[in-house]
Design an enzyme around this catalytic site. Structure first.
Site, mmCIF file in Angstrom:
data_model
loop_
_atom_site.group_PDB
_atom_site.id
_atom_site.type_symbol
_atom_site.label_atom_id
_atom_site.label_comp_id
_atom_site.label_asym_id
_atom_site.label_seq_id
_atom_site.Cartn_x
_atom_site.Cartn_y
_atom_site.Cartn_z
ATOM 1 N N HIS A 71 0.816 -1.211 0.000
ATOM 2 C CA HIS A 71 0.000 0.000 0.000
ATOM 3 C C HIS A 71 0.851 1.263 0.000
ATOM 4 O O HIS A 71 0.429 2.294 -0.546
ATOM 5 C CB HIS A 71 -0.939 0.005 1.215
ATOM 6 C CG HIS A 71 -2.173 -0.814 1.009
ATOM 7 N ND1 HIS A 71 -3.415 -0.264 0.804
ATOM 8 C CD2 HIS A 71 -2.357 -2.157 0.964
ATOM 9 C CE1 HIS A 71 -4.310 -1.217 0.644
ATOM 10 N NE2 HIS A 71 -3.690 -2.386 0.739
ATOM 11 N N ASP A 79 7.783 5.734 0.601
ATOM 12 C CA ASP A 79 8.249 6.853 1.431
ATOM 13 C C ASP A 79 7.536 6.944 2.777
ATOM 14 O O ASP A 79 7.601 7.980 3.448
ATOM 15 C CB ASP A 79 8.066 8.166 0.671
ATOM 16 C CG ASP A 79 6.617 8.411 0.251
ATOM 17 O OD1 ASP A 79 5.719 7.648 0.678
ATOM 18 O OD2 ASP A 79 6.374 9.355 -0.528
ATOM 19 N N GLU A 93 -3.667 8.483 4.643
ATOM 20 C CA GLU A 93 -4.058 7.513 3.627
ATOM 21 C C GLU A 93 -4.824 6.347 4.248
ATOM 22 O O GLU A 93 -5.547 5.627 3.552
ATOM 23 C CB GLU A 93 -2.810 6.992 2.900
ATOM 24 C CG GLU A 93 -2.102 8.057 2.079
ATOM 25 C CD GLU A 93 -0.768 7.595 1.534
ATOM 26 O OE1 GLU A 93 -0.554 6.368 1.412
ATOM 27 O OE2 GLU A 93 0.077 8.459 1.221
ATOM 28 N N PRO A 168 -5.081 -0.926 -6.231
ATOM 29 C CA PRO A 168 -6.136 -1.717 -6.889
ATOM 30 C C PRO A 168 -7.274 -2.068 -5.937
ATOM 31 O O PRO A 168 -7.051 -2.352 -4.755
ATOM 32 C CB PRO A 168 -5.392 -2.981 -7.340
ATOM 33 C CG PRO A 168 -3.976 -2.555 -7.474
ATOM 34 C CD PRO A 168 -3.757 -1.543 -6.394
ATOM 35 N N SER A 199 -1.896 -15.507 -0.289
ATOM 36 C CA SER A 199 -1.832 -16.800 0.400
ATOM 37 C C SER A 199 -1.902 -16.643 1.911
ATOM 38 O O SER A 199 -2.099 -17.616 2.633
ATOM 39 C CB SER A 199 -0.539 -17.544 0.023
ATOM 40 O OG SER A 199 0.602 -16.834 0.474
ATOM 41 N N ASP A 248 -6.531 -18.576 2.412
ATOM 42 C CA ASP A 248 -6.053 -19.942 2.201
ATOM 43 C C ASP A 248 -6.383 -20.758 3.446
ATOM 44 O O ASP A 248 -5.868 -20.492 4.530
ATOM 45 C CB ASP A 248 -4.542 -19.896 1.942
ATOM 46 C CG ASP A 248 -3.895 -21.272 1.870
ATOM 47 O OD1 ASP A 248 -4.617 -22.283 1.946
ATOM 48 O OD2 ASP A 248 -2.662 -21.316 1.734
#
Length: 330
Positions: A71, A79, A93, A168, A199, A248
């Site tokens: 992220h 940074d 963020e 994304p 996973s 998983d």
């Protein structure tokens, strides 16, 4: 007389070039191996010790360090902008819906405090993000990645407005994801490997119920879909409730190739998982990684190295934060 002065002029000109080169080099330095070998020789050892200590107290921190790297680095630069909390002039963020489910930020302070005690004002939060991810992967029985460079510096601000575009979404298409990674220099093979981070960790029900209700997504294995409906019994789950399914079920806290075996059997949780296994650009890599855990670890290591070197601040850019949660006041 003129010829006697010439060597001096040349020497003065050469010295000026050296000075200019020195200034340019400092402002545009590159990452390097063992950057803190003189300024803080134990820096990487301290980070590794803290990651191990936190893992044995709070096992899910290792997953958090890996997610932090992703992220942080896909948004503009590696940074440590992700670590900034909301204060005057800074909007974190972490407020973005793309950061939903992220946790354990508070434990970064344990690592930073240990470094500040050893070498005040020396080791950046951005390098903590990169090295804690490296060491967290080892705690998750993933590959030992030796070639992680250091020398990053910390941002003086956050990029909240860019997070929605650059990180994304769980329902983004494979084309969109490949394009995003390609824009920061990560090829298809490495992208497929990096998605193998699925996973470990979990997916909250709010991000997968659309594949279960009102009808089950036909690309899901029917028996697996029934299991998921037990984990997520409502089409409208409470976003504040901790309702989730593990990525998983077989090796939920191990970075291994079980993820690829699952998605080839139509047992992926997210749309991107299903598309990864079926898209002709990515399916061959998925099949190869499902068959060979060593190959997966090799490509995963390469992907992590590429990701960790995304557009870093170096030299005299940015700053070295005293507290990873806040920009320096001076």
């Amino acid at each position: 007389m003129a010829s006697a002065k010439m060597p001096f002029c040349r020497l003065a000109f050469f010295c000026l070039l050296l000075q200019l080169f020195s200034i340019f080099h400092i402002g545009n330095a590159e990452l390097e191996m063992n950057y803190y070998r003189e300024s803080c020789p134990r820096a990487e050892e301290i980070i590794r010790q803290q990651v191990e200590t936190l893992y044995y107290k709070h096992g899910n921190t290792a997953v958090s360090w890996l997610r932090n790297l992703f992220h942080d680095c896909v948004v503009k630069s590696c940074d440590a902008s992700l670590l900034l909390e909301t204060t005057s002039g800074v909007e974190s963020e972490q407020k973005s819906t793309r950061s939903f489910g992220m946790r354990n930020f508070k434990y970064v302070k344990f690592i930073k405090d240990a470094l500040e005690k050893e070498c005040p004002g020396t080791v950046s939060c951005a390098d903590i993000v990169a090295l804690s991810a490296r060491d967290g992967i080892v705690m998750l029985k993933g590959p030992k990645i030796d070639m992680i460079k250091t020398g990053r510096r910390d941002s003086r601000g956050s990029y909240l407005n860019d997070v929605q575009t650059l990180v994304p979404n769980h329902n983004d298409s494979i084309s969109s994801v490949l394009s995003n990674f390609n824009s920061i220099g990560i090829d298809v093979e490495a992208t497929v490997a990096l998605l193998g981070a699925h996973s470990v960790g979990r997916v909250h029900c709010v991000n997968l119920v659309h594949r279960l209700y009102p009808t089950i997504d036909p690309t899901l294995d029917p028996n697996y879909a029934l299991y998921l409906k037990k984990r997520c019994p409502s089409p409208n789950p409470d976003p504040n409730a901790v309702l989730y399914s593990r990525n998983d079920r077989e090796t939920p806290m191990v970075v291994d190739n079980m993820y690829y075996k699952n998605i080839m059997a139509h047992k992926g949780l997210l749309v991107i998982d299903d598309e990864l296994a079926s898209d002709p650009r990515t399916a061959p890599f998925v099949a190869k990684m499902a068959a060979d855990n060593g190959y997966f670890h090799e490509q995963f290591s390469r992907g992590v190295r590429l990701l960790s070197e995304t557009n870093p601040l170096t030299g005299d850019q940015g700053e070295i934060r005293k507290d990873c949660r806040y920009v320096n006041s001076n």
